[in-house]
Design a protein around this motif. Structure first.
Motif, PDB file in Angstrom:
ATOM      1  N   PRO A 158       0.846  -1.196   0.000  1.00 21.29           N
ATOM      2  CA  PRO A 158       0.000   0.000   0.000  1.00 21.29           C
ATOM      3  C   PRO A 158       0.878   1.242   0.000  1.00 21.29           C
ATOM      4  O   PRO A 158       2.072   1.186   0.304  1.00 21.29           O
ATOM      5  CB  PRO A 158      -0.782  -0.118   1.312  1.00 21.29           C
ATOM      6  CG  PRO A 158       0.090  -0.940   2.198  1.00 21.29           C
ATOM      7  CD  PRO A 158       0.788  -1.916   1.291  1.00 21.29           C
ATOM      8  N   THR A 159       0.307   2.365  -0.359  1.00 19.27           N
ATOM      9  CA  THR A 159       1.046   3.616  -0.249  1.00 19.27           C
ATOM     10  C   THR A 159       1.151   4.000   1.227  1.00 19.27           C
ATOM     11  O   THR A 159       0.423   3.463   2.077  1.00 19.27           O
ATOM     12  CB  THR A 159       0.344   4.743  -1.015  1.00 19.27           C
ATOM     13  OG1 THR A 159      -0.929   5.004  -0.377  1.00 19.27           O
ATOM     14  CG2 THR A 159       0.116   4.359  -2.470  1.00 19.27           C
ATOM     15  N   TRP A 175      -3.829   5.707   7.081  1.00 18.73           N
ATOM     16  CA  TRP A 175      -5.243   5.679   7.445  1.00 18.73           C
ATOM     17  C   TRP A 175      -5.663   4.305   7.959  1.00 18.73           C
ATOM     18  O   TRP A 175      -6.520   4.210   8.839  1.00 18.73           O
ATOM     19  CB  TRP A 175      -6.095   6.085   6.252  1.00 18.73           C
ATOM     20  CG  TRP A 175      -6.087   7.573   6.041  1.00 18.73           C
ATOM     21  CD1 TRP A 175      -5.405   8.269   5.086  1.00 18.73           C
ATOM     22  CD2 TRP A 175      -6.754   8.545   6.845  1.00 18.73           C
ATOM     23  NE1 TRP A 175      -5.610   9.618   5.238  1.00 18.73           N
ATOM     24  CE2 TRP A 175      -6.450   9.827   6.308  1.00 18.73           C
ATOM     25  CE3 TRP A 175      -7.591   8.479   7.953  1.00 18.73           C
ATOM     26  CZ2 TRP A 175      -6.938  11.003   6.852  1.00 18.73           C
ATOM     27  CZ3 TRP A 175      -8.089   9.645   8.495  1.00 18.73           C
ATOM     28  CH2 TRP A 175      -7.761  10.896   7.950  1.00 18.73           C
ATOM     29  N   ARG A 176      -5.034   3.268   7.451  1.00 18.39           N
ATOM     30  CA  ARG A 176      -5.381   1.920   7.911  1.00 18.39           C
ATOM     31  C   ARG A 176      -4.928   1.695   9.348  1.00 18.39           C
ATOM     32  O   ARG A 176      -5.614   1.021  10.137  1.00 18.39           O
ATOM     33  CB  ARG A 176      -4.732   0.880   6.993  1.00 18.39           C
ATOM     34  CG  ARG A 176      -5.116  -0.563   7.355  1.00 18.39           C
ATOM     35  CD  ARG A 176      -4.376  -1.577   6.480  1.00 18.39           C
ATOM     36  NE  ARG A 176      -4.599  -1.346   5.060  1.00 18.39           N
ATOM     37  CZ  ARG A 176      -4.086  -2.120   4.103  1.00 18.39           C
ATOM     38  NH1 ARG A 176      -3.319  -3.165   4.423  1.00 18.39           N
ATOM     39  NH2 ARG A 176      -4.318  -1.854   2.830  1.00 18.39           N
ATOM     40  N   GLY A 218      -3.548   8.653  10.052  1.00 17.21           N
ATOM     41  CA  GLY A 218      -3.959   9.347   8.841  1.00 17.21           C
ATOM     42  C   GLY A 218      -3.922  10.863   8.952  1.00 17.21           C
ATOM     43  O   GLY A 218      -3.357  11.541   8.089  1.00 17.21           O
ATOM     44  N   ARG A 221       0.156   6.737   2.483  1.00 15.54           N
ATOM     45  CA  ARG A 221      -1.121   7.341   2.860  1.00 15.54           C
ATOM     46  C   ARG A 221      -2.139   6.260   3.225  1.00 15.54           C
ATOM     47  O   ARG A 221      -2.834   6.361   4.240  1.00 15.54           O
ATOM     48  CB  ARG A 221      -1.640   8.214   1.719  1.00 15.54           C
ATOM     49  CG  ARG A 221      -3.070   8.700   1.955  1.00 15.54           C
ATOM     50  CD  ARG A 221      -3.601   9.532   0.816  1.00 15.54           C
ATOM     51  NE  ARG A 221      -3.397  10.944   1.063  1.00 15.54           N
ATOM     52  CZ  ARG A 221      -2.784  11.779   0.249  1.00 15.54           C
ATOM     53  NH1 ARG A 221      -2.293  11.328  -0.892  1.00 15.54           N
ATOM     54  NH2 ARG A 221      -2.669  13.052   0.546  1.00 15.54           N
ATOM     55  N   GLU A 222      -2.220   5.215   2.387  1.00  8.63           N
ATOM     56  CA  GLU A 222      -3.158   4.130   2.677  1.00  8.63           C
ATOM     57  C   GLU A 222      -2.821   3.449   3.997  1.00  8.63           C
ATOM     58  O   GLU A 222      -3.709   3.161   4.811  1.00  8.63           O
ATOM     59  CB  GLU A 222      -3.128   3.111   1.534  1.00  8.63           C
ATOM     60  CG  GLU A 222      -3.707   3.641   0.226  1.00  8.63           C
ATOM     61  CD  GLU A 222      -3.394   2.747  -0.963  1.00  8.63           C
ATOM     62  OE1 GLU A 222      -4.037   2.903  -2.009  1.00  8.63           O
ATOM     63  OE2 GLU A 222      -2.483   1.877  -0.853  1.00  8.63           O
ATOM     64  N   ALA A 223      -1.524   3.217   4.223  1.00  3.62           N
ATOM     65  CA  ALA A 223      -1.119   2.589   5.483  1.00  3.62           C
ATOM     66  C   ALA A 223      -1.422   3.497   6.669  1.00  3.62           C
ATOM     67  O   ALA A 223      -1.841   3.027   7.739  1.00  3.62           O
ATOM     68  CB  ALA A 223       0.370   2.247   5.430  1.00  3.62           C
TER      69      ALA A 223
END
Length: 417
Positions: free
Chosen positions: A314-315, A321-322, A326, A317-319
Motif C-alpha cells: 500500500p502507499t 489511514w489503515r 492518517g 497514505r493508505e497505510a
C-alpha cells in the motif's frame, strides 16, 4: 562601444530578461524605454548605448550593471546536475537549471553586501571521487560516517532541510520545478557553496528521500559530475539511493524498531502475533520513509517478510489511514506541498531587502511569488525597505566601470566629420 560589444551586451540583456520572466514589452515599460528601442538594444543594432539606458535596464531587471556588460559570472561557472525522469524535456531541464542558477547568483550578490555569510563548504566523505565498485556498500559507509560525524546515532531525522543546512552546510529547499525533475543540485566552485532543490509534492517521504539523495551526491562529491540523467540508473545514482536509505533509516535502528513493534503493536492473529504489514508500516512511520525503503532495509537485515509485504505494498497514505495516523500524515502532505526556499539564503535576502541592498523582484523569485504577494507578506511581517530617493542608488563599482569602458571607446574613436 564597438558593434561586437553592443551585440554582447544585447545578449546579456536577453538572458537576464528571460531569467526574470519578462517579455520585451514588460521590460521596456519598466525601464522607461520603447519596445522598438529595447529590441534594437538586444539585437545590438543601436549605434550607441548610454550609461543611463544601461542603468534603467539594470534597475528594471534588479541586477548589477556589470551583469549586462560582462555577463552573469555565476551562470557561467556554476555546475549543475538535475535528476530527471525519462520523459523530461529540454524545457524542463532549462527551467530547473535557471531556478538553481538564479539562487546561486542571488547568494553571490548577497555576499558582496554587508550581510553576514557562511564561507565553509559542505563536508564530504573522505572516499570521494572513488570509482563506484560497490554502490550499496559505499553508500552505506558514507551514510554511517556522516551520521557519526553529526552525532545522530540511529535516531530519526526530524527537520531534514534544517539538518542539511546547519550540520552539513548544504543549502536545501523545496520549490516548484517541473514534475519530471525530482531534484537538482548545484555548486559554485569559486565560492564553495552547494545548493540542493527538491520538488514540492504530495508524497512527503519521497521529498525526504530526494533531499537525502541530493545530499549523497554532495557528500560523495559526484553530484556535479553527472548531468541530465535519463534512461538507466548510473552507478552514482544507485550509490546515492543507498546513501539516502541508510542515512534516513540506518540498519541498526530498523532492527531495533522491528523488534519493538512485536510488543508495542496490537496482536492481530489468534496466536498473539502482530500483522507483519503493520510492523513494516510502523518502521516506515518511525523513520518517515516509504514502505518500499523499509522493506529493502528489512531485507538487508535478513528479516523474512510474508508475500503480502513482498508484492504490491500500500502507499504510505493508505497505510497511515489503515493503522491510525492518517490525520498526522495529511499534515505532512500539506507541509511537503509548501514552497520552502533555503533558509540561510532567504534570511540574508530579507535582511538585504530591509536594508535597501536589493529590490523586491529577486526576493519574490526566491519565494516563488509574484511581486505584489511577496510585498504583502513582507509588509504583514513589518518588513519594509528604507525610503529611497527619487532615483535608486546605483552600484558605484558597476557604474564606474561602465563609464570608463564607454569613455575609453569614445576616446579611441576618431571624431566624426
Amino acid at each position: 562601444m564597438q558593434v561586437e560589444e553592443l551585440e554582447e551586451v544585447g545578449r546579456h540583456i536577453q538572458r537576464e530578461r528571460a531569467r526574470a520572466g519578462l517579455n520585451q514589452r514588460d521590460l521596456a515599460e519598466h525601464a522607461g524605454l520603447s519596445q522598438p528601442t529595447l529590441h534594437r538594444i538586444e539585437q545590438g543594432a543601436r549605434a550607441a548605448l548610454s550609461v543611463t539606458e544601461l542603468d534603467r535596464i539594470a534597475r528594471a531587471l534588479d541586477v548589477p550593471v556589470r551583469y549586462l556588460l560582462q555577463g552573469n559570472p555565476v551562470a557561467d561557472r556554476v555546475r549543475v546536475a538535475p535528476r530527471t525522469a525519462r520523459e523530461a524535456t529540454q524545457e524542463d531541464l532549462d527551467e530547473a537549471r535557471r531556478m538553481v542558477v538564479d539562487l546561486l547568483a542571488l547568494d553571490d550578490r548577497l555576499t558582496e553586501s554587508a550581510t553576514p555569510h557562511r564561507t565553509s563548504t559542505p563536508q564530504r566523505d573522505s572516499g570521494r571521487s572513488a570509482p563506484v565498485t560497490d554502490a550499496e556498500g559505499q553508500g552505506r559507509t558514507a551514510a554511517a560516517a556522516l551520521r557519526t560525524r553529526l552525532g545522530l546515532g540511529i535516531a530519526p531525522l526530524v527537520d531534514l532541510p534544517e539538518l542539511l543546512e546547519t550540520a552539513t552546510h548544504l543549502d536545501a529547499g523545496a520549490v516548484s520545478i517541473p514534475s519530471t525533475v525530482s531534484g537538482i543540485s548545484a555548486q559554485d566552485p569559486a565560492r564553495g557553496v552547494a545548493v540542493a532543490l527538491v520538488n514540492i509534492c504530495d508524497v512527503p517521504e519521497r521529498q525526504r528521500f530526494s533531499y537525502a539523495h541530493e545530499l549523497g551526491h554532495v557528500v560523495l562529491d559526484d553530484g556535479v559530475a553527472v548531468d541530465h540523467l535519463r534512461g538507466g540508473r548510473s552507478p552514482q545514482e544507485i550509490r546515492c539511493d543507498a546513501f539516502a536509505r541508510h542515512f534516513l533509516a540506518p540498519l541498526e535502528g530498523v532492527r531495533q524498531e522491528w523488534q519493538r513493534t512485536a510488543t508495542t503493536c496490537a496482536p492481530t492473529a489468534d496466536d498473539g502475533s502482530v500483522d507483519p504489514l503493520r510492523r513494516l508500516a510502523q518502521v516506515a512511520r518511525h523513520y518517515r520513509v516509504s514502505l518500499s525503503v523499509a522493506r529493502i532495509q528489512c531485507a538487508k537485515l535478513g528479516i523474512g517478510l510474508p508475500s503480502e509485504c513482498q508484492n504490491a505494498l500500500p502507499t504510505n497514505r493508505e497505510a497511515a489511514w489503515r493503522f491510525g495516523w492518517g490525520p498526522e500524515y495529511e499534515a505532512e502532505v500539506k507541509a511537503a506541498q509548501q514552497i520552502s526556499p533555503p533558509r540561510r539564503i532567504l534570511e540574508r535576502a530579507v535582511q538585504a531587502y530591509a536594508a535597501g541592498s536589493i529590490g523586491l523582484k529577486p526576493l519574490a523569485r526566491l519565494l516563488c511569488m509574484d511581486v505584489q504577494d511577496a510585498e504583502a507578506q513582507l509588509e504583514g511581517a513589518g518588513i519594509r525597505p528604507p525610503a529611497a530617493p527619487e532615483a535608486r542608488r546605483i552600484d558605484a563599482r558597476s557604474m564606474a566601470a561602465a563609464r570608463r569602458r564607454l569613455q575609453n571607446r569614445a576616446d579611441e574613436e576618431p571624431p566624426q566629420a
